[in-house]
Design an enzyme around this catalytic site. Structure first.
Site, PDB file in Angstrom:
ATOM      1  N   PHE A 164       4.944  -5.822   3.773  1.00 49.30           N
ATOM      2  CA  PHE A 164       4.595  -7.208   4.082  1.00 49.30           C
ATOM      3  C   PHE A 164       3.603  -7.274   5.239  1.00 49.30           C
ATOM      4  O   PHE A 164       3.821  -6.639   6.280  1.00 49.30           O
ATOM      5  CB  PHE A 164       5.854  -7.988   4.495  1.00 49.30           C
ATOM      6  CG  PHE A 164       6.979  -7.913   3.511  1.00 49.30           C
ATOM      7  CD1 PHE A 164       7.158  -8.912   2.567  1.00 49.30           C
ATOM      8  CD2 PHE A 164       7.869  -6.848   3.520  1.00 49.30           C
ATOM      9  CE1 PHE A 164       8.204  -8.850   1.651  1.00 49.30           C
ATOM     10  CE2 PHE A 164       8.923  -6.780   2.618  1.00 49.30           C
ATOM     11  CZ  PHE A 164       9.089  -7.782   1.686  1.00 49.30           C
ATOM     12  N   CYS A 165       2.545  -8.046   5.052  1.00 52.08           N
ATOM     13  CA  CYS A 165       1.627  -8.372   6.141  1.00 52.08           C
ATOM     14  C   CYS A 165       1.142  -9.791   5.896  1.00 52.08           C
ATOM     15  O   CYS A 165       1.733 -10.525   5.103  1.00 52.08           O
ATOM     16  CB  CYS A 165       0.495  -7.363   6.268  1.00 52.08           C
ATOM     17  SG  CYS A 165      -0.746  -7.342   4.959  1.00 52.08           S
ATOM     18  N   GLY A 166       0.080 -10.204   6.558  1.00 50.18           N
ATOM     19  CA  GLY A 166      -0.401 -11.572   6.387  1.00 50.18           C
ATOM     20  C   GLY A 166      -0.897 -11.867   4.993  1.00 50.18           C
ATOM     21  O   GLY A 166      -0.506 -12.841   4.355  1.00 50.18           O
ATOM     22  N   ALA A 177       2.556 -12.889   3.680  1.00 50.64           N
ATOM     23  CA  ALA A 177       3.353 -14.022   4.164  1.00 50.64           C
ATOM     24  C   ALA A 177       2.526 -15.286   4.348  1.00 50.64           C
ATOM     25  O   ALA A 177       3.092 -16.379   4.423  1.00 50.64           O
ATOM     26  CB  ALA A 177       4.048 -13.653   5.474  1.00 50.64           C
TER      27      ALA A 177
END
Length: 187
Positions: free
Chosen positions: A70-72, A114
Site C-alpha cells: 500500500f502507498c498513495g 490509498a
C-alpha cells in the site's frame, strides 16, 4: 512457504498507504487470516520504494506466496516490489481487476493506492485477490489456464539479453490454443 490457501499473507505500507493497510489488515484478521505486517507503526514506516523492496523480498525469498502493498497511488510500491525476483505485481483499483490479477496473471503482489481506494473497497479487493488462483472461474474456457500459464512462465524466466539476441522475440516460445470465450462470461 506460507500459502494463501492456508490463510497467510504479508503486508506493508508507506505513510500514505498506512491507513488503508490497517483497514485491510483488520478485515483479514477478522476473517481468520494470519497477517504479517512489515510496517506495524506509522512513525517507523519507510519510503514507498523501500517498503516495496521489503514486501517483494518476502516473495523472492519464498517466505510468502502472496503479499499486499500500500502507498498513495499503488504505483511506486508496485514498481519497487517488481524489482525483486519472482515478483509479479499488479496495481488495482477495482475488485474485478484484483481478481483477474490472480486468475489470469497469477500475480503474487497486489498494490493498492490509498488516494484512490476506499477501505471497504480495499477489503473486497484483498479478498478477491487472496482467495483466487490462476484459472479460477475460467475452467470452462478451453486453453485459458495453459495460455496464461505460458505468460506467467515466460515473464518469470525472462532474460532480456537472450530476448535481444533473438531479434526481440521470445526464445523457444511455447504455444497454447485459446478456445472460444464461453457465453455469458462477463470478464
Amino acid at each position: 512457504m506460507k500459502l494463501a490457501k492456508d490463510r497467510h499473507v504479508v503486508v506493508g505500507a508507506d505513510f500514505a498507504g498506512f491507513p488503508l493497510k490497517e483497514s485491510v489488515k483488520a478485515h483479514l484478521t477478522e476473517r481468520g487470516w494470519t497477517v504479517e505486517d512489515l510496517t506495524p507503526t506509522l512513525e517507523e514506516t519507510d519510503m514507498y520504494h523501500r517498503v516495496g523492496f521489503l514486501v517483494g523480498a518476502q516473495i523472492a525469498e519464498r517466505r510468502y506466496e502472496k503479499a499486499l502493498a500500500f502507498c498513495g497511488s499503488g504505483m511506486g510500491i508496485h514498481v519497487a516490489a517488481s524489482r525483486c525476483p519472482h515478483v509479479h505485481a499488479a496495481v488495482c483499483e477495482s475488485v474485478a481487476t484484483a481478481k483477474r490479477a490472480a486468475t489470469a496473471n497469477s500475480c503474487n503482489v497486489l498494490a493498492m493506492g490509498a488516494f484512490y481506494v476506499a477501505p471497504r473497497l480495499g477489503c473486497a479487493m484483498a479478498d478477491a485477490f487472496l482467495e483466487h488462483a490462476l484459472g479460477d472461474g475460467y475452467e470452462d474456457w478451453d486453453g485459458f489456464f495453459e495460455y496464461h500459464e505460458i505468460g506467467f512462465d515466460e515473464c518469470e524466466r525472462f532474460d532480456y539479453a537472450a530476448y535481444r539476441d533473438n531479434g526481440f522475440r521470445v526464445p523457444e516460445p511455447r504455444e497454447a490454443r485459446l478456445g472460444p470465450e464461453p457465453r455469458g462470461l462477463a470478464f
